[in-house]
Design an enzyme around this catalytic site. Structure first.
Site, PDB file in Angstrom:
ATOM      1  N   GLU A   1      46.193 -15.151  12.013  1.00  0.00           N
ATOM      2  CA  GLU A   1      45.364 -15.736  12.813  1.00  0.00           C
ATOM      3  C   GLU A   1      45.972 -16.304  13.966  1.00  0.00           C
ATOM      4  OE1 GLU A   1      43.821 -19.415  11.302  1.00  0.00           O
ATOM      5  OE2 GLU A   1      44.999 -19.240   9.536  1.00  0.00           O
TER       6      GLU A   1
ATOM      7  N   HIS B   1      49.763 -23.412  16.786  1.00  0.00           N
ATOM      8  CA  HIS B   1      49.728 -23.509  15.364  1.00  0.00           C
ATOM      9  C   HIS B   1      50.655 -21.802  14.961  1.00  0.00           C
ATOM     10  CE1 HIS B   1      46.705 -20.186  15.393  1.00  0.00           C
ATOM     11  NE2 HIS B   1      46.078 -20.861  16.356  1.00  0.00           N
TER      12      HIS B   1
END
Length: 444
Positions: free
Chosen positions: A384, A350
């Site tokens: 993140e 991601h």
């Protein structure tokens, strides 16, 4: 409790109207009530765009912004006061409250919208609306336009241009004011406490939902009505499922638990992920992966500042993670080639973050004119990075399998770099182990 002040809503409406073409009108509906099952409703959450412009918390409402209108530019259609319904469902602002408490220049009953709205649209050249995001409302809007068209032979002038409101509004929402940052700080503070509480409660034999209960308790105790999104509590192999939400497995000694959770305050989200050992002590492999993810996050923070572009932080995490995976023997080859061929995506699939605000994955373009957006003061985003080694990944040694680590913080771009809003949760291996050891001593 921190809230967005009334004056700010007024300022936002004026700023939006200043960008609208002359002789235009903007129309925006409130979120519909969602049915959970039969005659039970989901907890009501206002549509973010509607909330951003009005702060008005009720369903069955429509905002009209009409730059230059003599009798007031901000019109609100909403429910009338109704003693019997209020006895069942709670107080309503009514038309008086809409004007007195929510700054409307004019307010009408929502039941009269079919009679009144065509007359307000008539004569305006351009209509701004959230086309496509609410098909039912789009149909109503077309009905009102057709009422005007049907009277064209009497001299009525229907608008001839329809423009998506999203572009103007979502660009505004990308830049957070001091008041917005203050609310986001508060949401981050409560969420940080919740993660600390979950760390302190963590032990083998509990279920994932046991830790979710600790989060929920801290959110509510801090004044947050709801989580900003479905909390992820993923232990052991579940930590390798990016959007895991079953939250019902048993926490096992020797496993990691990954929690991705944040609350929302006044419709502003926080979004934190922490990963820690269920038993309070990282194994050598867990520690190696954890410290690699942490190093990549630190590298990303260094790339968040005015005039740097959106993707620089992500690129920094990719380089640190790829280099580290080669050192640990989880990837083989030249770092530059592995980055070019995206070999790291087997472990880090991601992106390093997303915009954050009223929506947890907030609005705003990531690219402008085909180029990555340049960061500016007031933009808020998450950072993140993560590494996930699938339990059945046969290409790595067994000791690495089933380790999933993500570390996520919320930042706001400042003049000199960025402010980390969520720094209240321990993050280094030493801090996490110390906090958990202390909690165990108290429990014993």
């Amino acid at each position: 409790m921190t809230h967005i002040p009334k004056a700010e809503y007024s300022r936002r409406r004026k700023a939006l109207m200043a960008q609208m073409e002359p002789n235009s009108i903007a129309i925006l509906p409130a979120a519909a009530v969602a049915i959970r099952n039969r005659d039970v409703e989901h907890v009501y959450r206002q549509d973010s765009d509607f909330q951003y412009l009005s702060g008005f918390p009720e369903p069955q409402a429509v905002i009209l912004l009409m730059p230059g209108r003599e009798h007031g530019e901000y019109v609100l259609f909403c429910r009338e006061r109704n003693a019997e319904r209020e006895l069942w469902d709670g107080l309503r602002a009514g038309q008086e409250g809409a004007i007195r408490d929510f700054g409307a220049d004019d307010a009408f009953p929502i039941t009269d919208i079919d009679d009144i709205l065509p007359g307000l649209i008539e004569g305006r050249d351009r209509v701004y609306s959230a086309m496509g995001s609410n098909p039912e409302f789009d149909r109503h809007l077309m009905d009102w336009i057709n009422v005007i068209r049907s009277k064209a032979h009497l001299g009525a002038q229907p608008p001839n241009e329809f423009v998506a409101l999203d572009h103007l509004l979502h660009d505004m929402r990308l830049y957070k004011s001091a008041a917005e940052v203050k609310v986001m700080r508060e949401a981050a503070r409560i969420s940080a406490q919740a993660h600390i509480r979950a760390m302190q409660a963590s032990r083998a034999g509990l279920h994932e939902y046991s830790l979710e209960a600790e989060l929920d308790y801290e959110f509510r105790k801090g004044g947050a009505k709801m989580p900003a999104y479905g909390s992820i509590v993923a232990a052991g192999r579940n930590s390798c499922i990016l959007h895991y939400q079953q939250n019902d497995a048993v926490l096992k000694d020797g496993d990691l638990v990954l929690i991705d959770a944040g609350c929302e305050i006044d419709c502003y989200a926080s979004d934190i992920t922490r990963t820690w050992p269920v038993n309070g002590k990282f194994s050598p492999e867990q520690k190696a992966i954890y410290e690699l993810v942490l190093a990549s996050q630190e590298a990303a923070f260094a790339e968040i500042a005015p005039n740097k572009h959106w993707n620089q932080a992500h690129e920094a995490t990719v380089r640190v993670i790829t280099t580290g995976l080669v050192k640990l023997g989880l990837l083989q080859g030249e770092v530059d080639e592995l980055i070019a061929s995206e070999a790291y995506k087997a472990f880090y699939m991601h992106r390093a973050g997303h915009w954050l605000g009223m929506d947890v994955h907030d609005v705003g373009e990531y690219k402008v004119g085909g180029e990555w957006r340049v960061l500016e003061v007031g933009m808020a985003l998450t950072v993140e990075p993560g590494i996930y080694i699938a339990p059945d990944n046969q290409s790595v040694a067994k000791k690495w399998r089933g380790i999933g680590v993500r570390i996520e913080d919320d930042v706001v771009v400042t003049k000199t770099g960025c402010e980390i809003l969520t720094s209240g949760v321990p993050k280094t291996v030493a801090e996490i182990e110390a906090l958990m050891a202390q909690a165990r001593t108290h429990a014993a």
